[in-house]
Design a protein around this motif. Structure first.
Motif, PDB file in Angstrom:
ATOM      1  N   ALA A   9      -7.298  78.389  -7.765  1.00 55.52           N
ATOM      2  CA  ALA A   9      -8.004  79.603  -7.360  1.00 55.52           C
ATOM      3  C   ALA A   9      -9.514  79.412  -7.393  1.00 55.52           C
ATOM      4  CB  ALA A   9      -7.601  80.770  -8.257  1.00 55.52           C
ATOM      5  N   HIS A  10      -9.983  78.501  -8.231  1.00 52.42           N
ATOM      6  CA  HIS A  10     -11.418  78.213  -8.324  1.00 52.42           C
ATOM      7  C   HIS A  10     -11.807  76.985  -7.495  1.00 52.42           C
ATOM      8  CE1 HIS A  10     -10.778  80.741 -11.926  1.00 52.42           C
ATOM      9  NE2 HIS A  10     -12.046  81.091 -11.758  1.00 52.42           N
ATOM     10  N   GLY A  11     -10.878  76.498  -6.632  1.00 49.37           N
ATOM     11  CA  GLY A  11     -11.188  75.344  -5.788  1.00 49.37           C
ATOM     12  C   GLY A  11     -11.226  74.033  -6.540  1.00 49.37           C
ATOM     13  N   ASN A  12     -10.548  73.981  -7.662  1.00 47.02           N
ATOM     14  CA  ASN A  12     -10.545  72.780  -8.492  1.00 47.02           C
ATOM     15  C   ASN A  12      -9.166  72.140  -8.457  1.00 47.02           C
ATOM     16  OD1 ASN A  12     -10.983  70.784 -10.379  1.00 47.02           O
ATOM     17  ND2 ASN A  12     -10.874  72.169 -12.142  1.00 47.02           N
ATOM     18  N   LEU A  13      -9.080  70.933  -7.938  1.00 43.29           N
ATOM     19  CA  LEU A  13      -7.815  70.197  -7.892  1.00 43.29           C
ATOM     20  C   LEU A  13      -7.663  69.244  -9.066  1.00 43.29           C
ATOM     21  CD1 LEU A  13      -7.617  69.356  -4.074  1.00 43.29           C
ATOM     22  CD2 LEU A  13      -6.433  71.165  -5.312  1.00 43.29           C
ATOM     23  N   GLY A  14      -8.556  69.331 -10.032  1.00 44.77           N
ATOM     24  CA  GLY A  14      -8.489  68.459 -11.188  1.00 44.77           C
ATOM     25  C   GLY A  14      -9.242  67.164 -10.982  1.00 44.77           C
ATOM     26  N   ASN A  15      -9.189  66.310 -11.981  1.00 46.47           N
ATOM     27  CA  ASN A  15      -9.837  65.004 -11.930  1.00 46.47           C
ATOM     28  C   ASN A  15      -8.791  63.900 -11.897  1.00 46.47           C
ATOM     29  OD1 ASN A  15     -12.349  66.212 -12.074  1.00 46.47           O
ATOM     30  ND2 ASN A  15     -12.539  65.936 -14.293  1.00 46.47           N
ATOM     31  N   SER A  16      -9.092  62.853 -11.174  1.00 45.68           N
ATOM     32  CA  SER A  16      -8.213  61.692 -11.145  1.00 45.68           C
ATOM     33  C   SER A  16      -8.345  60.929 -12.459  1.00 45.68           C
ATOM     34  CB  SER A  16      -8.580  60.786  -9.973  1.00 45.68           C
ATOM     35  OG  SER A  16      -7.883  59.568 -10.055  1.00 45.68           O
ATOM     36  N   LEU A  17      -7.213  60.649 -13.090  1.00 43.25           N
ATOM     37  CA  LEU A  17      -7.250  59.890 -14.333  1.00 43.25           C
ATOM     38  C   LEU A  17      -7.599  58.428 -14.093  1.00 43.25           C
ATOM     39  CD1 LEU A  17      -4.038  61.357 -16.036  1.00 43.25           C
ATOM     40  CD2 LEU A  17      -6.411  62.059 -16.371  1.00 43.25           C
ATOM     41  N   PRO A  32     -13.591  63.903  -9.518  1.00 40.82           N
ATOM     42  CA  PRO A  32     -12.861  65.093  -9.050  1.00 40.82           C
ATOM     43  C   PRO A  32     -12.035  64.768  -7.811  1.00 40.82           C
ATOM     44  CG  PRO A  32     -15.159  65.622  -9.534  1.00 40.82           C
ATOM     45  CD  PRO A  32     -15.044  64.131  -9.598  1.00 40.82           C
ATOM     46  N   VAL A  33     -10.821  65.286  -7.775  1.00 34.66           N
ATOM     47  CA  VAL A  33      -9.927  65.018  -6.658  1.00 34.66           C
ATOM     48  C   VAL A  33     -10.496  65.584  -5.360  1.00 34.66           C
ATOM     49  CG1 VAL A  33      -7.622  65.481  -5.717  1.00 34.66           C
ATOM     50  CG2 VAL A  33      -7.899  64.898  -8.128  1.00 34.66           C
ATOM     51  N   VAL A  34     -11.142  66.750  -5.422  1.00 39.49           N
ATOM     52  CA  VAL A  34     -11.736  67.355  -4.223  1.00 39.49           C
ATOM     53  C   VAL A  34     -12.768  66.414  -3.609  1.00 39.49           C
ATOM     54  CG1 VAL A  34     -13.142  69.259  -3.367  1.00 39.49           C
ATOM     55  CG2 VAL A  34     -11.317  69.712  -4.993  1.00 39.49           C
ATOM     56  N   ALA A  39       0.273  54.969 -10.428  1.00 44.21           N
ATOM     57  CA  ALA A  39      -0.300  55.160 -11.760  1.00 44.21           C
ATOM     58  C   ALA A  39       0.174  56.444 -12.438  1.00 44.21           C
ATOM     59  CB  ALA A  39      -1.824  55.172 -11.663  1.00 44.21           C
ATOM     60  N   SER A  40       1.111  57.179 -11.793  1.00 44.68           N
ATOM     61  CA  SER A  40       1.574  58.473 -12.319  1.00 44.68           C
ATOM     62  C   SER A  40       0.409  59.420 -12.549  1.00 44.68           C
ATOM     63  CB  SER A  40       2.368  58.268 -13.623  1.00 44.68           C
ATOM     64  OG  SER A  40       3.521  57.504 -13.404  1.00 44.68           O
ATOM     65  N   ASP A  41      -0.536  59.392 -11.635  1.00 45.61           N
ATOM     66  CA  ASP A  41      -1.721  60.247 -11.701  1.00 45.61           C
ATOM     67  C   ASP A  41      -1.427  61.511 -10.886  1.00 45.61           C
ATOM     68  OD1 ASP A  41      -4.223  61.255 -12.055  1.00 45.61           O
ATOM     69  OD2 ASP A  41      -5.298  59.555 -11.210  1.00 45.61           O
ATOM     70  N   PHE A  42      -1.120  62.603 -11.597  1.00 45.63           N
ATOM     71  CA  PHE A  42      -0.597  63.794 -10.938  1.00 45.63           C
ATOM     72  C   PHE A  42      -1.596  64.459  -9.990  1.00 45.63           C
ATOM     73  CE2 PHE A  42       2.347  64.520 -14.794  1.00 45.63           C
ATOM     74  CZ  PHE A  42       3.251  63.622 -14.277  1.00 45.63           C
ATOM     75  N   ALA A  43      -2.822  64.625 -10.447  1.00 47.89           N
ATOM     76  CA  ALA A  43      -3.787  65.446  -9.705  1.00 47.89           C
ATOM     77  C   ALA A  43      -4.035  64.934  -8.280  1.00 47.89           C
ATOM     78  CB  ALA A  43      -5.094  65.539 -10.485  1.00 47.89           C
ATOM     79  N   PRO A  44      -4.282  63.636  -8.058  1.00 44.51           N
ATOM     80  CA  PRO A  44      -4.482  63.178  -6.672  1.00 44.51           C
ATOM     81  C   PRO A  44      -3.252  63.365  -5.795  1.00 44.51           C
ATOM     82  CG  PRO A  44      -5.336  61.561  -8.220  1.00 44.51           C
ATOM     83  CD  PRO A  44      -4.565  62.540  -9.016  1.00 44.51           C
ATOM     84  N   VAL A  45      -2.053  63.164  -6.357  1.00 40.62           N
ATOM     85  CA  VAL A  45      -0.832  63.347  -5.567  1.00 40.62           C
ATOM     86  C   VAL A  45      -0.696  64.800  -5.138  1.00 40.62           C
ATOM     87  CG1 VAL A  45       1.682  63.161  -5.586  1.00 40.62           C
ATOM     88  CG2 VAL A  45       0.299  61.412  -6.712  1.00 40.62           C
ATOM     89  N   GLN A  46      -0.938  65.728  -6.082  1.00 35.79           N
ATOM     90  CA  GLN A  46      -0.869  67.149  -5.742  1.00 35.79           C
ATOM     91  C   GLN A  46      -1.932  67.527  -4.713  1.00 35.79           C
ATOM     92  OE1 GLN A  46      -1.343  68.660  -9.709  1.00 35.79           O
ATOM     93  NE2 GLN A  46       0.850  68.831 -10.067  1.00 35.79           N
TER      94      GLN A  46
END
Length: 337
Positions: free
Chosen positions: A73-81, A86-88, A298-305
């Motif tokens: 909702a805040h335009g944040n897709l998280g950070n890539s581990l 930032p994923v964005v 790498a099982s890095d969730f945020a970039p996949v999502q």
């Protein structure tokens, strides 16, 4: 037309909500534990638990999903581990590379497939018609990664006509100033023809790989649609009225045959976005497809999502463009909407 677009946008919301839910759940049930991966092979159970806690993976699934929705909702897709970025920002920097490759392959296939399909329909049973069938069969039979490797072997390794498949530019060229993010366009706009030649040379083989993959459905649909229209009464009437053959084919027949072709074009573009993943790995292309594959390993969730959500938005935008094109080509679509 505006009402039709508004209705389409309303139906898009449940689709995006479903994509968000399914993507979140799938990344949680995929094999591999990101805490184990990032803790390292020599990690102890205590250190793995500490990493899992720092990633928030020790919390209940509904709580993790709530945090994910709040960040979206805040335009944040998280950070890539893996990269710590930032994923964005990662998607924004890599998306132009994937878009340039996909659009080039699609345009190249259109330039070849549409005239080939029209000629095959006009000269049914001729060598052009047989060529269209052979091209269509070969296009759907060859896996896209095999086609890419074959082109690299022939044109780079054997003939030496193509540059090394090492990305968007060779080692001796520098990226042009960012205007559109497309190296070919940006280098032309800035008048840097040396960079344009380097960028176009790197783009040619992966673009041709995607073009071969998408040639088959476009050529076959163009041929089938033109055959159906050429047998229509209004085409026979136009011929009987003494109109030029080119006018009958291009003005009357092809315009009425365009709707199925555009539908196929939308599906092909969707397939190309998926095929990009393999082509980018073969040609070391720095797009979001290769980014998503590396994150998945790498099982890095945020970039996949973020990748899946970006693809879903592109598909939705593509379907909206197709609906608009329908209305422009056939007024009956606007009236029905």
């Amino acid at each position: 037309m505006i009402t039709t677009i508004a209705k389409r946008l309303v139906t898009v919301v449940p689709t995006l909500i479903g994509v968000v839910i399914v993507t979140f759940l799938l990344t949680r049930v995929l094999p591999g534990d990101p805490a184990v991966y990032f803790a390292g092979p020599a990690a102890t159970p205590d250190s793995i638990a500490e990493v899992r806690k720092s990633l928030g993976l020790d919390r209940p699934l509904p709580e993790q999903f709530g945090r994910y929705i709040s960040d979206l909702a805040h335009g944040n897709l998280g950070n890539s581990l893996s990269t710590g970025q930032p994923v964005v920002a990662e998607i924004r920097s890599r998306l132009p590379a994937s878009a340039e490759l996909t659009l080039f392959g699609l345009i190249l296939s259109l330039v070849i497939a549409v005239p080939l399909g029209i000629l095959a329909a006009i000269k049914q049973g001729s060598w052009i018609d047989h060529t269209c069938r052979v091209v269509a069969t070969a296009g759907v039979s060859l896996p896209v990664f095999f086609t890419g490797l074959l082109l690299v072997y022939v044109f780079y390794f054997r003939l030496g006509w193509s540059p090394a498949p090492i990305g968007r530019l060779d080692a001796f060229a520098s990226a042009p100033p960012t205007i559109t993010g497309f190296y070919v366009i940006d280098s032309l706009v800035t008048g840097d023809f040396e960079t344009f030649r380097a960028a176009f040379g790197q783009l040619l083989l992966p673009g041709a790989t995607l073009a071969i993959f998408s040639l088959a459905p476009i050529a076959r649909m163009t041929r089938a649609s033109m055959l159906a229209v050429l047998a229509s009464d209004f085409v026979r009437t136009a011929r009987a009225s003494g109109l030029a053959n080119s006018t009958v084919i291009l003005t009357y027949a092809f315009r009425n045959a365009m709707l199925p072709v555009i539908t196929t074009l939308g599906m092909v573009f969707s397939f190309l976005l998926g095929a990009n993943v393999l082509v980018e790995k073969v040609f070391a292309w720095p797009g979001i497809g290769s980014y998503a594959v590396e994150a998945l390993i790498a099982s890095d969730f945020a970039p996949v999502q973020g990748f899946v959500l970006a693809m879903a938005i592109l598909y939705v935008a593509l379907n909206l463009v197709i609906d608009i094109l329908y209305g422009l080509i056939d007024p009956r679509v606007r009236l029905e909407g």
